[in-house]
Design an enzyme around this catalytic site. Sequence first.
Site, PDB file in Angstrom:
ATOM      1  N   GLY A 250     135.813 148.019 132.722  1.00  0.00           N
ATOM      2  CA  GLY A 250     137.123 148.581 132.409  1.00  0.00           C
ATOM      3  C   GLY A 250     137.454 148.477 130.928  1.00  0.00           C
ATOM      4  CG  ASP A 251     137.510 144.699 129.373  1.00  0.00           C
ATOM      5  OD1 ASP A 251     138.644 144.910 129.853  1.00  0.00           O
ATOM      6  OD2 ASP A 251     136.842 143.687 129.622  1.00  0.00           O
TER       7      ASP A 251
END
Length: 302
Positions: A250-251
């Site tokens: 997600g990052d």
Amino acid sequence: MIYTITFNPSLDYIASCENFVLGKTNRISKEIMYAGGKGINVSIVLRNLGLETTALGFLAGFTGKEIKRLIEKEGIKDEMIWCDNGYSRINIKLRSNEESELNGLGPNISKENIEELFKKLDELNSDDILVLAGSIPETVSNTIYSDIMKRLQDKHIKIVVDATKDLLTNVLEYKPFLIKPNNHELGEIYGVELNSRAEVIPYAKKLQERGARNVLISMAGEGAVLVSEDGHVIEAPAPKGKVLNSVGAGDSMVAGFIYGYEKYKDYKEAFKYGVSAGSASAFSEELAKYEEIKDLYNGLEL
């Protein structure tokens, strides 16, 4: 400059063990150690994509010194703030028949430490991007993200927020440039279960109505959805590949989106790079490198 803030960085220790048995002595077959925390992950992937980035946050103790060393080894400028009490946390991730995690607490962040952060943020201007990512330790107020955005609201800085629950919803009135909940986090905000791309769209629009300019929803194997401020809804299936590591995907999507937007000033391109970067990290033992991201980007059709 692109700045990231990680309130609770970690020294991530990844241990692989075949057929782990609880209550017995187990032998590790492979181990990796790296600097962790959502903002730090965003900075690393941005650097892998060739963009300059500065990591802000809080460190303490001998573990903090190692985190700082690892960050600088990645070529990232750091302006970390040192805390006097406690030490930076160690997060243990055990990979065996199942994957388990044991996350540490982190240091005590004082009011003086927060004031030092605010002074650094006061130096930002409208050419900068600020990423607020991840959870916060118990010693910090859960209004800290909205406090930062309120303080900076007249500077017209593009602010990206990747957080959950109140940390996320509290910032909406300050019109963040981008927010990135996953489908489960989005469902949690509204008390519903969201499993398909079609299901997340109306709820993403609700967040947009509350102030978010762009809403990016990650959905692991289901792909991703972007509801952009120019009125478009863009969907993408998940690229095909073997998932080796869910940590940091997600990052990486956030980093990819920022890279694509900075390069093209186009939301479709930003989304395409976001999906590619998130998937490339999921398909790798470590955070994605440029070549891995570009390969997926070239094969992704929207």
